[in-house]
Design a protein around this motif. Sequence first.
Motif, PDB file in Angstrom:
ATOM      1  N   UNK A 159       0.875  -1.164   0.000  1.00 56.98           N
ATOM      2  CA  UNK A 159       0.000   0.000   0.000  1.00 56.98           C
ATOM      3  C   UNK A 159       0.912   1.214   0.000  1.00 56.98           C
ATOM      4  N   UNK A 160       0.857   1.995  -1.039  1.00 56.73           N
ATOM      5  CA  UNK A 160       1.698   3.197  -1.125  1.00 56.73           C
ATOM      6  C   UNK A 160       0.968   4.212  -1.979  1.00 56.73           C
ATOM      7  N   UNK A 161       1.311   5.476  -1.800  1.00 54.60           N
ATOM      8  CA  UNK A 161       0.701   6.559  -2.575  1.00 54.60           C
ATOM      9  C   UNK A 161      -0.826   6.478  -2.495  1.00 54.60           C
TER      10      UNK A 161
ATOM     11  N   UNK B 289      12.282  -6.364  -4.326  1.00 50.15           N
ATOM     12  CA  UNK B 289      12.614  -5.607  -3.104  1.00 50.15           C
ATOM     13  C   UNK B 289      13.053  -4.191  -3.476  1.00 50.15           C
ATOM     14  N   UNK B 290      13.928  -4.108  -4.487  1.00 47.50           N
ATOM     15  CA  UNK B 290      14.458  -2.792  -4.890  1.00 47.50           C
ATOM     16  C   UNK B 290      13.351  -1.915  -5.494  1.00 47.50           C
ATOM     17  N   UNK B 291      12.480  -2.548  -6.273  1.00 49.76           N
ATOM     18  CA  UNK B 291      11.368  -1.787  -6.885  1.00 49.76           C
ATOM     19  C   UNK B 291      10.454  -1.253  -5.784  1.00 49.76           C
ATOM     20  N   UNK B 292      10.180  -2.101  -4.799  1.00 50.79           N
ATOM     21  CA  UNK B 292       9.303  -1.681  -3.696  1.00 50.79           C
ATOM     22  C   UNK B 292       9.949  -0.532  -2.909  1.00 50.79           C
ATOM     23  N   UNK B 293      11.259  -0.687  -2.666  1.00 52.49           N
ATOM     24  CA  UNK B 293      11.984   0.384  -1.951  1.00 52.49           C
ATOM     25  C   UNK B 293      11.884   1.702  -2.708  1.00 52.49           C
ATOM     26  N   UNK B 294      12.024   1.620  -4.025  1.00 49.82           N
ATOM     27  CA  UNK B 294      11.960   2.847  -4.845  1.00 49.82           C
ATOM     28  C   UNK B 294      10.589   3.514  -4.721  1.00 49.82           C
ATOM     29  N   UNK B 295       9.547   2.702  -4.764  1.00 49.29           N
ATOM     30  CA  UNK B 295       8.185   3.262  -4.672  1.00 49.29           C
ATOM     31  C   UNK B 295       7.995   3.943  -3.306  1.00 49.29           C
ATOM     32  N   UNK B 296       8.483   3.282  -2.259  1.00 46.62           N
ATOM     33  CA  UNK B 296       8.356   3.865  -0.907  1.00 46.62           C
ATOM     34  C   UNK B 296       9.165   5.153  -0.802  1.00 46.62           C
ATOM     35  N   UNK B 297      10.356   5.125  -1.390  1.00 43.04           N
ATOM     36  CA  UNK B 297      11.213   6.328  -1.371  1.00 43.04           C
ATOM     37  C   UNK B 297      10.494   7.489  -2.077  1.00 43.04           C
ATOM     38  N   UNK B 298       9.895   7.192  -3.230  1.00 38.92           N
ATOM     39  CA  UNK B 298       9.214   8.253  -3.990  1.00 38.92           C
ATOM     40  C   UNK B 298       7.982   8.758  -3.247  1.00 38.92           C
ATOM     41  N   UNK B 299       7.289   7.854  -2.570  1.00 35.13           N
ATOM     42  CA  UNK B 299       6.131   8.291  -1.792  1.00 35.13           C
ATOM     43  C   UNK B 299       6.575   9.281  -0.713  1.00 35.13           C
ATOM     44  N   UNK B 300       7.712   8.970  -0.080  1.00 33.52           N
ATOM     45  CA  UNK B 300       8.192   9.856   0.985  1.00 33.52           C
ATOM     46  C   UNK B 300       8.652  11.214   0.447  1.00 33.52           C
ATOM     47  N   UNK B 301       9.004  11.251  -0.821  1.00 29.53           N
ATOM     48  CA  UNK B 301       9.392  12.535  -1.433  1.00 29.53           C
ATOM     49  C   UNK B 301       8.172  13.321  -1.919  1.00 29.53           C
ATOM     50  N   UNK B 302       7.180  12.598  -2.457  1.00 28.60           N
ATOM     51  CA  UNK B 302       6.089  13.274  -3.171  1.00 28.60           C
ATOM     52  C   UNK B 302       4.819  13.486  -2.353  1.00 28.60           C
ATOM     53  N   UNK B 303       4.704  12.802  -1.211  1.00 30.33           N
ATOM     54  CA  UNK B 303       3.425  12.856  -0.486  1.00 30.33           C
ATOM     55  C   UNK B 303       3.014  14.295  -0.154  1.00 30.33           C
ATOM     56  N   UNK B 304       1.757  14.603  -0.471  1.00 35.56           N
ATOM     57  CA  UNK B 304       1.264  15.958  -0.228  1.00 35.56           C
ATOM     58  C   UNK B 304       0.793  16.095   1.226  1.00 35.56           C
TER      59      UNK B 304
ATOM     60  N   UNK C 275       2.348  14.592   3.834  1.00 38.10           N
ATOM     61  CA  UNK C 275       3.474  14.393   4.749  1.00 38.10           C
ATOM     62  C   UNK C 275       4.277  15.699   4.803  1.00 38.10           C
ATOM     63  N   UNK C 276       4.318  16.340   5.976  1.00 43.20           N
ATOM     64  CA  UNK C 276       4.949  17.666   6.029  1.00 43.20           C
ATOM     65  C   UNK C 276       6.460  17.595   5.763  1.00 43.20           C
ATOM     66  N   UNK C 277       7.052  16.403   5.969  1.00 43.43           N
ATOM     67  CA  UNK C 277       8.506  16.275   5.783  1.00 43.43           C
ATOM     68  C   UNK C 277       8.888  15.895   4.352  1.00 43.43           C
ATOM     69  N   UNK C 278       7.898  15.582   3.509  1.00 42.33           N
ATOM     70  CA  UNK C 278       8.239  15.210   2.123  1.00 42.33           C
ATOM     71  C   UNK C 278       8.727  16.461   1.388  1.00 42.33           C
ATOM     72  N   UNK C 279       9.322  16.247   0.223  1.00 40.69           N
ATOM     73  CA  UNK C 279       9.755  17.410  -0.576  1.00 40.69           C
ATOM     74  C   UNK C 279       8.555  18.307  -0.891  1.00 40.69           C
ATOM     75  N   UNK C 280       7.440  17.674  -1.252  1.00 36.88           N
ATOM     76  CA  UNK C 280       6.244  18.459  -1.601  1.00 36.88           C
ATOM     77  C   UNK C 280       5.695  19.154  -0.356  1.00 36.88           C
ATOM     78  N   UNK C 281       5.688  18.432   0.776  1.00 36.02           N
ATOM     79  CA  UNK C 281       5.226  19.034   2.031  1.00 36.02           C
ATOM     80  C   UNK C 281       6.060  20.257   2.391  1.00 36.02           C
TER      81      UNK C 281
END
Length: 340
Positions: A32-34, A52-67, A69-75
């Motif tokens: 469950x992501x994004x 595993x690597x693909x899943x890690x990438x998706x999680x990493x991108x979610x943490x950057x893009x989440x609207x 999440x105040x700590x994400x890049x977008x936040x």
Amino acid sequence: MKRIFPLFGIIILCLLCGCGEMRESPYERELFAMDTYMKLTAYGDNPEAALDMAEEKITELEELFSVTLSTSDIGRLNSSMGVPTEVDDQTSALISRSKILSEKTDGAVDITVYPLVREWGFTTGNYSVLSSERTEELLKFTGSSYISVSENTVTIPENFQLDLGSAAKGYAGEKAAEILKEAGISSAIMNLGGNIQTVGEKPDGSPWKVAVTDPLSPSEVICTISVRDKAVVTSGNYQRFFMGEDGRKYCHIIDPKTGRPVDNGLASVTVIGSSGTDCDLLSTALFVMGEESAVEFIKENSGFDMLLITEDGRVIITGNIFNDTEFTEKEIKNNAEVIV
Ligand code: AMP
Ligand code: MG
């Protein structure tokens, strides 16, 4: 005979253990992501590490893009008050691409519409029909051309807020596909909440068959499209919407020109192409543009295919994929309007 026997033994052992079959067995990963369920399926000898690597990438991108999440890049950008903000290379790359496609589509896709998306209630589920005064007020804080990107520093004007919801899943699918390919996977299909990204073809050499939801009856499939190594991305008014007290349906895609949910007679737009990012941005854009402009855009921009379904049940499809599409009802195929 002595030499042949061990070989024969190995073959028998392989057949008993189903070694041949093991190579064809899918390895699946659910996550469950994004804000959506995703399923990654890969074939091959041992794709677990690649998954595993693909899943890690998706999680990493979610943490950057989440609207949300105040700590994400977008936040951080959304609370930056006009101050230049350093972001990850991937965030600046996606913002840049979004800006380019916004310009190409005359602003139909615009990642600055977030103030409107939020106040209409699509972030929280607290839906409300905005007054035209409030809509006009919020529209002042939109416009992708006001975003400035210089390497990995992004600046947005005060009161502006970004939302990569129109592009993030497509980008994540594209990046996950790159990772799988680098890891030697030549056969995979990923469903990122309805955004489909394929890698290569099925292990038996046949194309992937991607099901498209019937937007007029979302529990059913309207067709399957055969593709190899492509993304298939759909935007539609059935995915997230609310019914107003006025009995009207308000969907989650905002027309950046009016600040209101799109209501132009389209039910869904599916875009097929090599880049998941572009397909995602374009499916949103073409949905906003409406039938006539979407058809015109697709005619002028090669490299993409489109399946457009209107609220009155008409189907418009590009010729390139028409023969690779199986409709659940023959009549739909017979009545489809084939373009380009
Ligand atoms: P998609 O499902 O890819 O079409 O993206 C829709 C999501 O992007 C919405 O849920 C909003 O978060 C956001 N959004 C809505 N309207 C627009 C628009 N015109 N341009 C860019 N993003 C939008
Ligand atoms: Mg999109």
